[in-house]
Scaffold this active site. Structure first.
Site, short mmCIF file in Angstrom:
data_model
loop_
_atom_site.label_atom_id
_atom_site.label_comp_id
_atom_site.label_asym_id
_atom_site.label_seq_id
_atom_site.Cartn_x
_atom_site.Cartn_y
_atom_site.Cartn_z
N ARG A 1 6.93 9.94 24.47
CA ARG A 1 7.08 10.06 26.00
C ARG A 1 5.95 11.26 26.75
O ARG A 1 6.88 12.17 27.50
CB ARG A 1 7.99 10.16 26.63
N SER B 1 14.88 3.88 32.52
CA SER B 1 15.40 4.72 31.42
C SER B 1 15.12 6.34 32.42
O SER B 1 14.03 6.75 32.11
CB SER B 1 14.46 4.76 29.87
N GLU C 1 13.91 11.83 31.74
CA GLU C 1 12.12 10.99 30.99
C GLU C 1 12.20 11.37 32.24
O GLU C 1 11.20 10.59 32.24
CB GLU C 1 12.81 9.36 30.28
#
Length: 301
Positions: A174, A223, A293
């Protein structure tokens, strides 16, 4: 948020809007305004604007706003949103697609299906645009952008247009090394030959799994926390007793505990504060410090 940039801003052929509300443009449907919102007509328009813009002015790209908390005080500087001119996907050869930075994951995967290109089905499940996928190394169901990206065309904050290879982007989980203020205007993805029916079946499987496990029909941001090494964020949140936890109009989803929800009246401050409370409880329960995130941008009110 009051407008503080000195006028005149560089001339554009696209649309430049002062004090543009961002809440309608993000999935949480909360948050303040952009000091300026720029929707460029094409790559040349974007490049010329950034080259002429005072280097001290911050620039933030905005895709579908799915993985984002815009704070209630709004976003200073210029928010760049790529519209229809950047939402084009074209086949280059039997296994390769060139995708505009504003193209959605659904458009990319559907075009790949029609062209008999497998390997990018996972993009069907990520609620965002190509620019965000490239920046965050978007991934789902065992695949990541780093597995399919050949190169990306980027306009740097200086206005310079550069092409970055997969290796240049230094992908990790990520994360990429894409410079701040840079805007991804296109990306080239490479898959492998596959039968359209098989591709569609995999897309259907992914869509069904996502529908069954995630609160898709709510005001959410995707998320919330990154999965720690060897752990699942949702399981840690659940074990800390946070399923259904509320703060004002914000709630931890009861369907999937790594999702935060705006139940209808939440401010961005409430959503972010709930996330911090979850992080605190998980740390206390398991000793694991969850990392956000979801991007949090702008200033508090």
């Amino acid at each position: 948020m009051t407008t503080t940039l000195v006028l005149p801003l560089p001339a554009v052929r696209g649309r430049l809007t002062a004090g543009a509300p961002l809440a309608p443009l993000v999935w949480f449907k909360a948050g303040g305004a952009a000091e300026w919102l720029f929707e460029p007509a094409d790559v040349e328009d974007l490049s010329a604007f950034l080259a002429a813009l005072d280097p001290a002015v911050p620039v933030m790209p905005l895709g579908l706003g799915s993985n984002l908390i815009v704070r209630d005080g709004g976003v200073p500087g210029v928010v760049v949103r790529l519209g229809k001119p950047f939402a084009v996907v074209e086949r280059l050869d039997a296994t390769t697609l060139k995708c505009g930075g504003g193209a959605s994951g659904i458009l990319v995967s559907s075009t790949a299906r029609d062209a008999g290109i497998g390997g990018v089905e996972f993009l069907r499940s990520i609620p965002g645009t190509v620019g965000g996928f490239v920046r965050m190394n978007g991934g789902a169901y065992g695949r990541e952008v780093k597995d399919v990206l050949v190169e990306a065309e980027v306009v740097l904050r200086s206005g310079e247009r550069v092409t970055l290879s997969n290796a240049d982007l230094g992908y990790t989980y990520r994360h990429s090394n894409l410079p701040d203020g840079a805007v991804v205007v296109s990306a080239t993805f490479r898959g492998q030959p596959a039968e359209p029916a098989a591709i569609q079946a995999e897309m259907d499987r992914i869509a069904a799994a996502r529908e069954a496990s995630q609160p898709l029909r709510t005001k959410t941001g995707g998320s919330t926390f990154r999965n720690p090494p060897g752990e699942k964020a949702w399981a840690l949140v659940d074990a800390a007793g946070c399923r259904g936890l509320t703060l004002g109009g914000a709630q931890v989803s009861e369907k999937h505990t790594n999702f935060l929800i705006n139940t209808g009246t939440a401010t961005s401050a409430e959503i972010e504060a709930l996330g911090e409370e979850v992080r605190k409880r998980v740390k206390s329960k398991s000793g694991v410090e969850l990392e956000w995130e979801i991007q949090r941008v702008g200033v508090t009110r």
